[in-house]
Design a protein around this motif. Structure first.
Motif, PDB file in Angstrom:
ATOM      1  N   UNK A  60      19.496 -73.042 -15.761  1.00  0.00           N
ATOM      2  CA  UNK A  60      19.826 -71.635 -15.981  1.00  0.00           C
ATOM      3  C   UNK A  60      18.541 -70.860 -16.225  1.00  0.00           C
ATOM      4  N   UNK A  61      18.431 -69.682 -15.636  1.00  0.00           N
ATOM      5  CA  UNK A  61      17.236 -68.856 -15.812  1.00  0.00           C
ATOM      6  C   UNK A  61      17.201 -68.292 -17.231  1.00  0.00           C
ATOM      7  N   UNK A  62      16.049 -68.410 -17.871  1.00  0.00           N
ATOM      8  CA  UNK A  62      15.887 -68.057 -19.282  1.00  0.00           C
ATOM      9  C   UNK A  62      15.894 -66.539 -19.492  1.00  0.00           C
ATOM     10  N   UNK A  63      16.366 -66.099 -20.655  1.00  0.00           N
ATOM     11  CA  UNK A  63      16.455 -64.654 -20.905  1.00  0.00           C
ATOM     12  C   UNK A  63      15.115 -63.972 -21.151  1.00  0.00           C
ATOM     13  N   UNK A 111      16.752 -47.990  -7.495  1.00  0.00           N
ATOM     14  CA  UNK A 111      17.507 -49.227  -7.634  1.00  0.00           C
ATOM     15  C   UNK A 111      16.568 -50.350  -8.051  1.00  0.00           C
ATOM     16  N   UNK A 112      17.066 -51.245  -8.880  1.00  0.00           N
ATOM     17  CA  UNK A 112      16.337 -52.464  -9.219  1.00  0.00           C
ATOM     18  C   UNK A 112      17.240 -53.649  -8.892  1.00  0.00           C
ATOM     19  N   UNK A 113      16.676 -54.666  -8.262  1.00  0.00           N
ATOM     20  CA  UNK A 113      17.429 -55.867  -7.907  1.00  0.00           C
ATOM     21  C   UNK A 113      16.885 -57.052  -8.687  1.00  0.00           C
ATOM     22  N   UNK A 114      17.786 -57.864  -9.220  1.00  0.00           N
ATOM     23  CA  UNK A 114      17.410 -59.072  -9.960  1.00  0.00           C
ATOM     24  C   UNK A 114      17.875 -60.284  -9.156  1.00  0.00           C
ATOM     25  N   UNK A 115      16.919 -61.041  -8.637  1.00  0.00           N
ATOM     26  CA  UNK A 115      17.254 -62.197  -7.792  1.00  0.00           C
ATOM     27  C   UNK A 115      17.383 -63.455  -8.638  1.00  0.00           C
ATOM     28  N   UNK A 116      18.611 -63.887  -8.857  1.00  0.00           N
ATOM     29  CA  UNK A 116      18.823 -65.114  -9.607  1.00  0.00           C
ATOM     30  C   UNK A 116      18.566 -66.344  -8.752  1.00  0.00           C
ATOM     31  N   UNK A 117      18.379 -67.456  -9.420  1.00  0.00           N
ATOM     32  CA  UNK A 117      18.200 -68.762  -8.757  1.00  0.00           C
ATOM     33  C   UNK A 117      18.903 -69.816  -9.602  1.00  0.00           C
ATOM     34  N   UNK A 118      18.916 -71.034  -9.092  1.00  0.00           N
ATOM     35  CA  UNK A 118      19.522 -72.168  -9.800  1.00  0.00           C
ATOM     36  C   UNK A 118      21.010 -71.875 -10.049  1.00  0.00           C
ATOM     37  N   UNK A 119      21.476 -72.063 -11.296  1.00  0.00           N
ATOM     38  CA  UNK A 119      22.881 -71.784 -11.605  1.00  0.00           C
ATOM     39  C   UNK A 119      23.114 -70.328 -11.981  1.00  0.00           C
ATOM     40  N   UNK A 120      22.048 -69.563 -12.047  1.00  0.00           N
ATOM     41  CA  UNK A 120      22.196 -68.150 -12.377  1.00  0.00           C
ATOM     42  C   UNK A 120      21.340 -67.749 -13.563  1.00  0.00           C
ATOM     43  N   UNK A 121      21.553 -66.516 -14.023  1.00  0.00           N
ATOM     44  CA  UNK A 121      20.775 -65.919 -15.115  1.00  0.00           C
ATOM     45  C   UNK A 121      21.576 -65.973 -16.405  1.00  0.00           C
ATOM     46  N   UNK A 122      20.901 -66.272 -17.500  1.00  0.00           N
ATOM     47  CA  UNK A 122      21.530 -66.283 -18.827  1.00  0.00           C
ATOM     48  C   UNK A 122      22.322 -64.983 -19.024  1.00  0.00           C
ATOM     49  N   UNK A 123      23.582 -65.107 -19.426  1.00  0.00           N
ATOM     50  CA  UNK A 123      24.485 -63.964 -19.532  1.00  0.00           C
ATOM     51  C   UNK A 123      23.950 -62.879 -20.458  1.00  0.00           C
TER      52      UNK A 123
END
Length: 396
Positions: A60-63, A111-123
């Motif tokens: 999971x991507x860290x906050x 606009x800003x885009x956040x590209x997640x990876x792995x299982x996703x981004x910390x909620x």
């Protein structure tokens, strides 16, 4: 428009330097900046992920890196009157990315885009963006499948959004009849030679009969949509009134010329029936009609490709005002007017408590139809000379 993209693979966005999007960037119509998420880490391995709490496969991507990256992006707007970007996060659990959403996003200045990876981004990153940074956060899905990361989705979304910006596409009219602009897929297209590999261009396209061509194209759009994407056709959009098969759908700018002509034809009848020329639809310019599509909800009815009817609605508190209900003179009396009236009522929001409309005081056929549909005259002086105001209370 300004676009910022946070990713661990900035080089993934290189295709946005090409073709029309690249030219738009060169011309200053679009600014795209990529930010490397790893620049906001503080360990020698530049770590952006960790194991999930509660167990499970993947990372999971860290906050923390995300919070600092978003802080950095938002800080770029300090000299822009306090503007903040709308944050778009590609993800399979988001709302579908559609042409209407592309148009909505194209209206945003930033606009800003956040590209997640792995299982996703910390909620908690989503919560931080909304609560601490005050951003509007939209999680958007490119389709019902899973990608390795958000970069591919961002490439697709940015292209779909940027091509809608004024000046990006040289001929803006080419955007009007594309697939999904009005809920239908595009018709088949052909070019020279007339005969290729034993296959000929359809005769109608060579006829020079623009009315027949328009009808053929519309029929092809309906057939193609029914075959390839039947989910796009709402049951209310295709109806049969007697022997008249009608396609009902929201109006688009391409409908304006035909709608303008139909309006004049229908309200000339009203002028004759009511012995007066000061009827607003008769004096509405084509520019005013075009602008009305942004200010009201307007539906059109087509039969065999021909525009044969329309109705317009606008919200006035808890009342839905219905106007410009019209049917081509040669098709009146077949029930299409009642169907358009019902469509307007069915599409009303849950907060609607009543429906109202104006009719010519001497338009006997129209008044009879409205009375059968449950509309009753409003006592007192009418809001317009020679008109009758009618109202119907919504049931339930």
């Amino acid at each position: 428009m300004r676009i910022d993209v946070v990713t661990i693979f900035p080089e993934y966005l290189a295709p946005l330097d090409l073709s029309l999007i690249g030219k738009a960037r060169e011309d200053g119509l679009l600014t795209v900046t990529a930010h490397d998420l790893r620049d906001f880490t503080h360990d020698r391995h530049r770590t952006v992920d960790d194991t999930p709490y509660g167990g499970g496969a993947g990372m999971v991507m860290k906050p923390q890196p995300w919070a600092e990256a978003l802080d950095h992006v938002v800080a770029q707007g300090d000299g822009s009157g306090g503007r903040r970007p709308r944050l778009v996060v590609p993800g399979p659990g988001g709302a579908p990315f559609t042409q209407s959403l592309a148009r909505e996003l194209a209206e945003e200045p930033w606009l800003a885009f956040a590209c997640g990876r792995y299982e996703g981004i910390d909620e908690r990153v989503y919560e931080y963006a909304r609560d601490d940074l005050g951003l509007e956060v939209s999680v958007v899905s490119l389709g019902d499948y899973v990608l390795n990361g958000g970069e591919v989705a961002v490439l697709a979304m940015v292209e779909a959004i940027a091509r809608l910006l004024p000046g990006v596409i040289g001929n803006a009219e080419s955007l009007v009849e594309e697939s999904h602009e009005d809920g239908l897929l595009e018709y088949p297209i052909y070019t020279k030679p007339k005969v290729w590999n034993g296959r000929s261009v359809p005769d109608v396209l060579l006829s020079g009969n623009h009315s027949a061509i328009a009808a053929w194209r519309h029929e092809q759009r309906l057939a193609r949509t029914a075959s390839r994407r039947p989910d796009l056709l709402h049951p209310a959009q295709v109806t049969t009134d007697g022997d008249l098969e009608v396609d009902l759908r929201p109006a688009v700018p391409a409908d304006v010329p035909e709608l303008f002509t139909l309006t004049k034809a229908c309200w000339v009848q009203e002028a004759v029936a009511n012995d007066r020329l000061d009827i607003p639809p008769l004096h509405e310019s084509i520019e005013e009609l075009r602008a009305s599509l942004d200010e009201t909800r307007t539906w059109v009815a087509r039969s065999g490709g021909r525009l044969v009817g329309s109705v317009r609605t606008s919200v006035r508190g808890d009342d839905l005002f219905i106007s410009r209900l019209m049917v081509a003179p040669d098709l009146q009396g077949l029930g299409l007017g009642r169907r358009l009236l019902a469509l307007a009522e069915e599409a009303a929001s849950s907060g609607t408590r009543s429906f109202s409309l104006l009719a010519g005081a001497l338009s006997a056929d129209n008044l009879r139809m409205y009375r059968k549909a449950g509309y009753r005259p409003v006592p007192g002086e009418p809001p317009a000379p020679g008109a009758v105001e009618l109202v119907k209370r919504r049931r339930g």
